[in-house]
Design a protein around this motif. Structure first.
Motif, PDB file in Angstrom:
ATOM      1  N   LEU A  45       0.843  -1.189   0.000  1.00 52.25           N
ATOM      2  CA  LEU A  45       0.000   0.000   0.000  1.00 52.25           C
ATOM      3  C   LEU A  45       0.880   1.241   0.000  1.00 52.25           C
ATOM      4  CD1 LEU A  45      -2.460  -1.048   2.846  1.00 52.25           C
ATOM      5  CD2 LEU A  45      -2.938  -1.084   0.393  1.00 52.25           C
ATOM      6  N   THR A  46       0.438   2.271  -0.711  1.00 52.22           N
ATOM      7  CA  THR A  46       1.155   3.545  -0.723  1.00 52.22           C
ATOM      8  C   THR A  46       0.703   4.397   0.463  1.00 52.22           C
ATOM      9  OG1 THR A  46      -0.527   4.656  -2.045  1.00 52.22           O
ATOM     10  CG2 THR A  46       1.255   3.521  -3.258  1.00 52.22           C
ATOM     11  N   LEU A  47       1.406   5.483   0.670  1.00 49.23           N
ATOM     12  CA  LEU A  47       1.066   6.421   1.730  1.00 49.23           C
ATOM     13  C   LEU A  47      -0.373   6.919   1.560  1.00 49.23           C
ATOM     14  CD1 LEU A  47       2.893   7.606   4.031  1.00 49.23           C
ATOM     15  CD2 LEU A  47       3.136   9.617   2.596  1.00 49.23           C
ATOM     16  N   ALA A  48      -0.751   7.273   0.338  1.00 50.91           N
ATOM     17  CA  ALA A  48      -2.097   7.777   0.070  1.00 50.91           C
ATOM     18  C   ALA A  48      -3.156   6.714   0.356  1.00 50.91           C
ATOM     19  CB  ALA A  48      -2.200   8.261  -1.370  1.00 50.91           C
ATOM     20  N   GLU A  49      -2.877   5.471  -0.005  1.00 50.89           N
ATOM     21  CA  GLU A  49      -3.843   4.395   0.252  1.00 50.89           C
ATOM     22  C   GLU A  49      -4.032   4.163   1.746  1.00 50.89           C
ATOM     23  OE1 GLU A  49      -3.389   1.555  -3.656  1.00 50.89           O
ATOM     24  OE2 GLU A  49      -1.773   1.528  -2.168  1.00 50.89           O
ATOM     25  N   VAL A  50      -2.947   4.227   2.512  1.00 47.76           N
ATOM     26  CA  VAL A  50      -3.042   4.038   3.962  1.00 47.76           C
ATOM     27  C   VAL A  50      -3.815   5.190   4.590  1.00 47.76           C
ATOM     28  CG1 VAL A  50      -1.753   3.835   6.119  1.00 47.76           C
ATOM     29  CG2 VAL A  50      -0.952   2.646   4.067  1.00 47.76           C
ATOM     30  N   ALA A  51      -3.557   6.407   4.149  1.00 47.13           N
ATOM     31  CA  ALA A  51      -4.300   7.560   4.667  1.00 47.13           C
ATOM     32  C   ALA A  51      -5.793   7.389   4.400  1.00 47.13           C
ATOM     33  CB  ALA A  51      -3.779   8.849   4.045  1.00 47.13           C
ATOM     34  N   ASP A  52      -6.132   6.889   3.232  1.00 48.17           N
ATOM     35  CA  ASP A  52      -7.530   6.651   2.886  1.00 48.17           C
ATOM     36  C   ASP A  52      -8.137   5.563   3.777  1.00 48.17           C
ATOM     37  OD1 ASP A  52      -9.842   7.099   1.210  1.00 48.17           O
ATOM     38  OD2 ASP A  52      -9.405   5.147   0.302  1.00 48.17           O
ATOM     39  N   ILE A  53      -7.415   4.479   4.005  1.00 46.60           N
ATOM     40  CA  ILE A  53      -7.902   3.387   4.848  1.00 46.60           C
ATOM     41  C   ILE A  53      -8.118   3.866   6.279  1.00 46.60           C
ATOM     42  CG2 ILE A  53      -7.224   1.197   5.937  1.00 46.60           C
ATOM     43  CD1 ILE A  53      -5.842   0.557   3.174  1.00 46.60           C
ATOM     44  N   LEU A  54      -7.166   4.641   6.803  1.00 46.54           N
ATOM     45  CA  LEU A  54      -7.261   5.126   8.182  1.00 46.54           C
ATOM     46  C   LEU A  54      -8.164   6.353   8.312  1.00 46.54           C
ATOM     47  CD1 LEU A  54      -3.556   4.745   9.360  1.00 46.54           C
ATOM     48  CD2 LEU A  54      -5.485   3.203   9.781  1.00 46.54           C
ATOM     49  N   ARG A  55      -8.580   6.886   7.163  1.00 49.39           N
ATOM     50  CA  ARG A  55      -9.454   8.067   7.117  1.00 49.39           C
ATOM     51  C   ARG A  55      -8.827   9.265   7.824  1.00 49.39           C
ATOM     52  NH1 ARG A  55     -15.373   5.252   7.925  1.00 49.39           N
ATOM     53  NH2 ARG A  55     -15.144   3.842   6.168  1.00 49.39           N
ATOM     54  N   ILE A  56      -7.585   9.509   7.478  1.00 45.49           N
ATOM     55  CA  ILE A  56      -6.855  10.659   8.004  1.00 45.49           C
ATOM     56  C   ILE A  56      -6.211  11.390   6.829  1.00 45.49           C
ATOM     57  CG2 ILE A  56      -6.374   9.609  10.263  1.00 45.49           C
ATOM     58  CD1 ILE A  56      -3.528   9.020   9.223  1.00 45.49           C
ATOM     59  N   PRO A  57      -5.908  12.665   7.001  1.00 45.73           N
ATOM     60  CA  PRO A  57      -5.202  13.389   5.931  1.00 45.73           C
ATOM     61  C   PRO A  57      -3.810  12.785   5.706  1.00 45.73           C
ATOM     62  CG  PRO A  57      -6.142  14.920   7.519  1.00 45.73           C
ATOM     63  CD  PRO A  57      -6.275  13.538   8.107  1.00 45.73           C
ATOM     64  N   ILE A  58      -3.367  12.809   4.480  1.00 47.38           N
ATOM     65  CA  ILE A  58      -2.055  12.250   4.158  1.00 47.38           C
ATOM     66  C   ILE A  58      -0.951  12.984   4.920  1.00 47.38           C
ATOM     67  CG2 ILE A  58      -1.650  13.644   2.108  1.00 47.38           C
ATOM     68  CD1 ILE A  58      -0.457  11.043   0.839  1.00 47.38           C
ATOM     69  N   ASN A  59      -1.126  14.277   5.165  1.00 46.75           N
ATOM     70  CA  ASN A  59      -0.101  15.022   5.911  1.00 46.75           C
ATOM     71  C   ASN A  59      -0.024  14.566   7.365  1.00 46.75           C
ATOM     72  OD1 ASN A  59       0.892  16.511   3.791  1.00 46.75           O
ATOM     73  ND2 ASN A  59      -0.551  18.184   4.094  1.00 46.75           N
ATOM     74  N   THR A  60      -1.135  14.124   7.937  1.00 44.32           N
ATOM     75  CA  THR A  60      -1.100  13.559   9.291  1.00 44.32           C
ATOM     76  C   THR A  60      -0.260  12.293   9.290  1.00 44.32           C
ATOM     77  OG1 THR A  60      -3.268  14.469   9.849  1.00 44.32           O
ATOM     78  CG2 THR A  60      -2.506  12.579  11.154  1.00 44.32           C
ATOM     79  N   LEU A  61      -0.444  11.460   8.298  1.00 43.13           N
ATOM     80  CA  LEU A  61       0.341  10.230   8.195  1.00 43.13           C
ATOM     81  C   LEU A  61       1.820  10.552   8.002  1.00 43.13           C
ATOM     82  CD1 LEU A  61       0.077   7.180   8.248  1.00 43.13           C
ATOM     83  CD2 LEU A  61      -0.371   7.229   5.801  1.00 43.13           C
ATOM     84  N   ARG A  62       2.112  11.559   7.208  1.00 49.12           N
ATOM     85  CA  ARG A  62       3.512  11.979   7.032  1.00 49.12           C
ATOM     86  C   ARG A  62       4.103  12.451   8.365  1.00 49.12           C
ATOM     87  NH1 ARG A  62       1.811  14.775   1.678  1.00 49.12           N
ATOM     88  NH2 ARG A  62       2.547  13.258   0.150  1.00 49.12           N
ATOM     89  N   TRP A  63       3.318  13.218   9.136  1.00 46.49           N
ATOM     90  CA  TRP A  63       3.796  13.692  10.439  1.00 46.49           C
ATOM     91  C   TRP A  63       4.033  12.522  11.377  1.00 46.49           C
ATOM     92  CZ3 TRP A  63       6.410  17.004  12.860  1.00 46.49           C
ATOM     93  CH2 TRP A  63       6.343  17.126  14.228  1.00 46.49           C
ATOM     94  N   TRP A  64       3.095  11.582  11.411  1.00 51.61           N
ATOM     95  CA  TRP A  64       3.260  10.402  12.261  1.00 51.61           C
ATOM     96  C   TRP A  64       4.563   9.685  11.936  1.00 51.61           C
ATOM     97  CZ3 TRP A  64      -2.151   7.595  12.284  1.00 51.61           C
ATOM     98  CH2 TRP A  64      -3.052   8.364  13.029  1.00 51.61           C
ATOM     99  N   ARG A  65       4.892   9.586  10.647  1.00 57.31           N
ATOM    100  CA  ARG A  65       6.151   8.934  10.260  1.00 57.31           C
ATOM    101  C   ARG A  65       7.338   9.682  10.837  1.00 57.31           C
ATOM    102  NH1 ARG A  65       8.037   8.776   5.488  1.00 57.31           N
ATOM    103  NH2 ARG A  65       9.307   7.019   6.063  1.00 57.31           N
ATOM    104  N   GLN A  66       7.286  11.002  10.839  1.00 57.80           N
ATOM    105  CA  GLN A  66       8.387  11.815  11.361  1.00 57.80           C
ATOM    106  C   GLN A  66       8.590  11.597  12.859  1.00 57.80           C
ATOM    107  OE1 GLN A  66      10.562  13.885   9.704  1.00 57.80           O
ATOM    108  NE2 GLN A  66       9.669  12.919   7.911  1.00 57.80           N
ATOM    109  N   ILE A  67       7.495  11.378  13.596  1.00 56.11           N
ATOM    110  CA  ILE A  67       7.598  11.226  15.048  1.00 56.11           C
ATOM    111  C   ILE A  67       7.600   9.762  15.486  1.00 56.11           C
ATOM    112  CG2 ILE A  67       6.629  13.509  15.500  1.00 56.11           C
ATOM    113  CD1 ILE A  67       3.976  12.122  16.267  1.00 56.11           C
ATOM    114  N   GLY A  68       7.635   8.846  14.520  1.00 55.23           N
ATOM    115  CA  GLY A  68       7.728   7.423  14.843  1.00 55.23           C
ATOM    116  C   GLY A  68       6.417   6.764  15.228  1.00 55.23           C
ATOM    117  N   ARG A  69       5.321   7.281  14.730  1.00 53.79           N
ATOM    118  CA  ARG A  69       4.004   6.726  15.016  1.00 53.79           C
ATOM    119  C   ARG A  69       3.411   6.173  13.723  1.00 53.79           C
ATOM    120  NH1 ARG A  69      -1.158  10.167  17.152  1.00 53.79           N
ATOM    121  NH2 ARG A  69      -2.557   8.392  17.249  1.00 53.79           N
ATOM    122  N   GLY A  70       2.407   5.335  13.837  1.00 57.20           N
ATOM    123  CA  GLY A  70       1.737   4.817  12.650  1.00 57.20           C
ATOM    124  C   GLY A  70       2.364   3.529  12.160  1.00 57.20           C
ATOM    125  N   PRO A  71       1.827   2.996  11.063  1.00 56.74           N
ATOM    126  CA  PRO A  71       2.367   1.754  10.506  1.00 56.74           C
ATOM    127  C   PRO A  71       3.781   1.954   9.975  1.00 56.74           C
ATOM    128  CG  PRO A  71       0.498   2.545   9.192  1.00 56.74           C
ATOM    129  CD  PRO A  71       0.685   3.496  10.318  1.00 56.74           C
TER     130      PRO A  71
END
Length: 76
Positions: free
Chosen positions: A19-45
């Motif tokens: 799955l791409t970043l955009a697909e995961v954001a869609d599955i989790l129903r969160i903005p893609i930028n939130t997922l990008r931020w989570w990656r920066q702080i070590g959170r998320g898949p």
């Protein structure tokens, strides 16, 4: 890279499907930028690179969801 038609519900997808970043954001129903931020702080898949593409697996997303449910005090 494995591709699955969009009409296959997430629970029925193969655990090794990529799955791409955009697909995961869609599955989790969160903005893609939130997922990008989570990656920066070590959170998320967990994500990894295949070539220049950033991907994760359906299994990793499922694992993240289970962990989030287990550690969320509101979900109890």
């Amino acid at each position: 890279m494995t591709t699955t038609p969009k009409h296959v519900p997430f629970p029925e997808r193969d655990a090794e499907e990529l799955l791409t970043l955009a697909e995961v954001a869609d599955i989790l129903r969160i903005p893609i930028n939130t997922l990008r931020w989570w990656r920066q702080i070590g959170r998320g898949p967990e994500f990894f690179h295949i070539g220049r593409r950033l991907v994760t697996t359906v299994g990793d997303v499922r694992r993240y969801i289970r962990e989030a449910r287990r550690t969320d005090p509101i979900a109890r």
